[in-house]
Design an enzyme around this catalytic site. Structure first.
Site, PDB file in Angstrom:
ATOM      1  N   ARG A  55       1.286  -0.690   0.387  1.00 45.21           N
ATOM      2  CA  ARG A  55      -0.132  -0.116   0.077  1.00 45.21           C
ATOM      3  C   ARG A  55       1.117   1.358  -0.292  1.00 45.21           C
ATOM      4  NH1 ARG A  55      -3.887   1.003   5.090  1.00 45.21           N
ATOM      5  NH2 ARG A  55      -2.020   1.470   6.057  1.00 45.21           N
ATOM      6  N   THR A  59      -0.839   7.346  -0.975  1.00 44.87           N
ATOM      7  CA  THR A  59      -1.828   7.600  -1.271  1.00 44.87           C
ATOM      8  C   THR A  59      -3.031   6.941  -0.900  1.00 44.87           C
ATOM      9  OG1 THR A  59      -0.885   5.771  -3.222  1.00 44.87           O
ATOM     10  CG2 THR A  59      -1.141   8.190  -4.026  1.00 44.87           C
ATOM     11  N   ASP A  66       1.231  -2.158  12.479  1.00 43.98           N
ATOM     12  CA  ASP A  66       2.068  -2.570  11.065  1.00 43.98           C
ATOM     13  C   ASP A  66       2.334  -3.947  10.863  1.00 43.98           C
ATOM     14  OD1 ASP A  66       3.376  -3.439   8.878  1.00 43.98           O
ATOM     15  OD2 ASP A  66       3.340  -1.242   8.734  1.00 43.98           O
ATOM     16  N   ASP A  87       5.447  -5.522   9.466  1.00 42.93           N
ATOM     17  CA  ASP A  87       6.845  -4.694  10.336  1.00 42.93           C
ATOM     18  C   ASP A  87       6.696  -5.151  11.741  1.00 42.93           C
ATOM     19  OD1 ASP A  87       7.699  -3.540   8.214  1.00 42.93           O
ATOM     20  OD2 ASP A  87       6.616  -1.319   9.637  1.00 42.93           O
TER      21      ASP A  87
HETATM   22  C1  PRP Z   1      -0.562  -3.615   5.313  1.00 49.44           C
HETATM   23  C2  PRP Z   1      -1.655  -5.163   5.585  1.00 49.44           C
HETATM   24  C3  PRP Z   1      -2.353  -5.070   4.372  1.00 49.44           C
HETATM   25  C4  PRP Z   1      -2.671  -4.039   3.562  1.00 49.44           C
HETATM   26  C5  PRP Z   1      -3.597  -2.972   4.233  1.00 49.44           C
HETATM   27  O1  PRP Z   1      -0.434  -4.310   3.713  1.00 49.44           O
HETATM   28  O2  PRP Z   1      -0.494  -6.780   5.814  1.00 49.44           O
HETATM   29  O3  PRP Z   1      -2.266  -5.773   2.818  1.00 49.44           O
HETATM   30  O4  PRP Z   1      -1.836  -2.803   4.644  1.00 49.44           O
HETATM   31  O5  PRP Z   1      -4.592  -1.906   4.235  1.00 49.44           O
HETATM   32  P1  PRP Z   1      -5.365  -1.874   3.170  1.00 49.44           P
HETATM   33  O6  PRP Z   1      -6.722  -2.254   3.523  1.00 49.44           O
HETATM   34  O7  PRP Z   1      -5.328   0.004   3.312  1.00 49.44           O
HETATM   35  O8  PRP Z   1      -4.534  -2.061   1.843  1.00 49.44           O
HETATM   36  P2  PRP Z   1       1.517  -3.164   3.416  1.00 49.44           P
HETATM   37  O9  PRP Z   1       1.414  -2.370   2.964  1.00 49.44           O
HETATM   38  O10 PRP Z   1       1.777  -2.439   4.511  1.00 49.44           O
HETATM   39  O11 PRP Z   1       2.399  -4.088   3.446  1.00 49.44           O
HETATM   40  P3  PRP Z   1       3.819  -5.902   3.702  1.00 49.44           P
HETATM   41  O12 PRP Z   1       2.313  -6.550   3.636  1.00 49.44           O
HETATM   42  O13 PRP Z   1       4.427  -6.038   3.605  1.00 49.44           O
HETATM   43  O14 PRP Z   1       4.190  -5.154   4.973  1.00 49.44           O
HETATM   44  N1  URA Z   2      -1.674  -2.129   7.424  1.00 49.38           N
HETATM   45  C1  URA Z   2      -1.013  -2.388   8.885  1.00 49.38           C
HETATM   46  O1  URA Z   2      -0.673  -3.353   9.177  1.00 49.38           O
HETATM   47  N2  URA Z   2      -1.707  -2.452  10.314  1.00 49.38           N
HETATM   48  C2  URA Z   2      -2.827  -1.218   9.454  1.00 49.38           C
HETATM   49  O2  URA Z   2      -3.826  -0.988  10.795  1.00 49.38           O
HETATM   50  C3  URA Z   2      -3.689  -1.064   8.414  1.00 49.38           C
HETATM   51  C4  URA Z   2      -2.579  -1.349   7.602  1.00 49.38           C
END
Ligand code: PRP
Ligand code: URA
Length: 209
Positions: free
Chosen positions: A104, A108, A200, A203
């Site tokens: 994400r 944006t 997160d 992370d």
């Molecule tokens: C996080 C999470 C989801 C997304 C949720 O991923 O694991 O995939 O954000 O957000 P949304 O509903 O607004 O799309 P992230 O983009 O942080 O990637 P990652 O899993 O690689 O850390």
């Molecule tokens: N992605 C995450 O990992 N946590 C949140 O709260 C939103 C998006």
């Protein structure tokens, strides 16, 4: 009409969710507990899977038995979805696993795909899209768009913590998709994080912050 929205109400899931929400929980326990919740949820989420009757011969006599009629495909959204896969496949060892990489954009909040590989049985399988966090819903919506474009017809989503904004997005875009969550939280904050959420998830799972 929208698909089912199921928010789990089970003492073990509540207990484990409390552990991963706690900011003091470290990577080892966080990772293990996310996997355990995945396993507990998989038991419920598979309750309505179609079965077919078969005959087996026990050491005593012929018996009518029931086996899964369709293949199951689990599709984690990378990275964080990976954290739930071991728990789910512990319960459904024959499941195939597809992967979709979506991150994400921090500004944006739009989803960006960087990887996709699915087993070619997705057209006739029961597909579970897995991502612990349903925030704006952009990532899950994108994954379901892609799976449908590749021919998947029976899709559900399972995650840990959702926001009302994300649930609404999936229900509007994909009313045929059932949504299973361990908890439905209050809202998103100005950075698109779920409140209270758990921070997160990627992370915390992989220790990258
Ligand atoms: C996080 C999470 C989801 C997304 C949720 O991923 O694991 O995939 O954000 O957000 P949304 O509903 O607004 O799309 P992230 O983009 O942080 O990637 P990652 O899993 O690689 O850390
Ligand atoms: N992605 C995450 O990992 N946590 C949140 O709260 C939103 C998006």
């Amino acid at each position: 009409m929208s698909g089912k929205l199921v928010i789990f109400n089970h003492p073990l899931i509540h207990h484990k969710l409390a552990l991963i929400r706690d900011e003091n929980t470290g990577t080892k326990d966080f990772r293990q507990t996310v996997s355990e919740i995945g396993m507990l949820m998989a038991y419920e989420v598979t309750r309505d899977l179609p079965t077919k009757k078969v005959k087996v011969k026990t050491p005593v006599a012929d018996a009518e038995a029931y086996v899964l009629e369709k293949s199951v495909v689990v599709v984690p959204i990378l990275r964080a979805g990976l954290g739930m896969v071991d728990g789910i496949t512990a319960l459904i060892p024959t499941a195939k696993v597809g992967h979709i990489g979506v991150y994400r954009d921090e500004e944006t909040l739009e989803p960006h795909e960087y990887y996709a590989k699915f087993p070619n049985i997705i057209k006739n399988a029961v597909v579970f899209v897995v991502d612990p966090m349903l925030a704006t819903g952009g990532s899950v919506k994108h994954a379901i768009d892609v799976l449908k474009a590749r021919g998947a017809k029976t899709i559900s989503y399972m995650g840990l913590v959702g926001a009302p904004e994300g649930v609404k997005k999936i229900q509007e875009a994909h009313p045929d998709v059932d949504i299973y969550l361990a908890a439905l939280d209050e809202k998103l904050n100005e950075k698109g994080y779920i409140v209270p959420g758990l921070g997160d998830c990627g992370d915390r799972l992989f220790g990258t912050k």
